[in-house]
Write an enzyme that holds these catalytic residues in place. Structure first.
Site, short mmCIF file in Angstrom:
data_model
loop_
_atom_site.label_atom_id
_atom_site.label_comp_id
_atom_site.label_asym_id
_atom_site.label_seq_id
_atom_site.Cartn_x
_atom_site.Cartn_y
_atom_site.Cartn_z
N HIS A 26 0.81 -1.21 0.00
CA HIS A 26 0.00 0.00 0.00
C HIS A 26 0.84 1.26 0.00
O HIS A 26 2.02 1.24 0.32
CB HIS A 26 -0.96 0.01 1.19
CG HIS A 26 -0.29 0.15 2.54
ND1 HIS A 26 0.07 -0.93 3.31
CD2 HIS A 26 0.07 1.24 3.24
CE1 HIS A 26 0.62 -0.52 4.42
NE2 HIS A 26 0.64 0.80 4.42
N GLU A 93 -3.98 3.44 1.55
CA GLU A 93 -4.25 3.64 2.97
C GLU A 93 -4.52 5.12 3.19
O GLU A 93 -3.69 5.97 2.86
CB GLU A 93 -3.06 3.21 3.82
CG GLU A 93 -3.22 3.52 5.30
CD GLU A 93 -1.94 3.30 6.09
OE1 GLU A 93 -1.73 4.06 7.05
OE2 GLU A 93 -1.15 2.40 5.74
N HIS A 120 2.37 11.91 -6.92
CA HIS A 120 1.00 11.52 -7.22
C HIS A 120 0.82 10.01 -7.08
O HIS A 120 1.79 9.27 -6.98
CB HIS A 120 0.60 11.95 -8.64
CG HIS A 120 1.40 11.27 -9.71
ND1 HIS A 120 2.57 11.80 -10.20
CD2 HIS A 120 1.20 10.10 -10.39
CE1 HIS A 120 3.06 10.99 -11.13
NE2 HIS A 120 2.26 9.95 -11.26
N GLU A 166 -2.98 10.70 -11.20
CA GLU A 166 -2.81 10.55 -12.64
C GLU A 166 -3.84 9.55 -13.14
O GLU A 166 -4.10 8.53 -12.50
CB GLU A 166 -1.39 10.05 -12.93
CG GLU A 166 -1.08 9.93 -14.40
CD GLU A 166 0.37 9.51 -14.65
OE1 GLU A 166 0.77 9.55 -15.83
OE2 GLU A 166 1.08 9.15 -13.71
#
Length: 178
Positions: A26, A93, A120, A166
């Site tokens: 994550h 998360e 990003h 993105e």
């Protein structure tokens, strides 16, 4: 056919067996108001909350979101579900420090303003035009639309905390970087 890495300065072409089985599980973003962020990621991206963990002594909560694929079924048992969550790929998360939602002046650094750091996250979509229509219908804020700038067919939107996301359609990226 086995996967081999592209070769660039600094790339270890043959990592040791010690890292076999390591999986990127994550990435974490801090959010001001979990209700707003959860709505954004679950409604607009179809993500689902796999697990919420509260830490009252430290006054924060963690929300683990995932975009399920057919056949994904987390266990019902809470402990097994937690372990299963930490075995997945591509989890987002969201960390909420309690009380930030009540402070109108509070905001997190998005990583793109100076001093730059974090950039990003990215979602690939099956149809970029349909995704853009969906984001437009939901009045999502853009950093860059697909037709703008030098990199065509790539969009950047903002989440409620200003983090950049993105948006790409993989089939449109074959010529990227050529």
């Amino acid at each position: 056919m086995s996967f081999t890495t592209e070769t660039h300065p600094g790339v270890c072409a043959n990592p040791g067996l010690e890292s076999d089985g390591f999986v990127l599980n994550h990435s974490m973003l801090r959010v001001k108001d979990p209700a707003i962020s959860l709505d954004f990621y679950t409604r607009l991206f179809g993500m689902r909350v796999l697990r919420k963990l509260d830490f009252p002594e430290m006054k924060f909560s963690l929300y683990f979101l995932h975009r399920p694929t057919a056949g994904d079924s987390p266990p019902d048992d809470v402990g097994k579900r937690t372990a299963w969550t930490f075995s997945q790929r591509g989890i987002l998360e969201l960390t909420h420090n309690w009380g930030t939602e009540d402070d109108p002046e509070f905001s997190y650094h998005d990583g793109n303003a100076q001093p730059q750091g974090f950039g990003h996250i990215c979602f690939s979509v099956p149809d970029l035009d349909a995704a853009i229509n969906w984001f437009d219908a939901n009045e999502v804020a853009y950093v860059k639309r697909p037709e703008q700038g030098k990199m065509k067919d790539v969009a950047f939107i903002k989440d409620p905390d200003g983090y950049w996301i993105e948006i790409v359609e993989p089939a449109r990226l074959e010529k990227l970087g050529r």
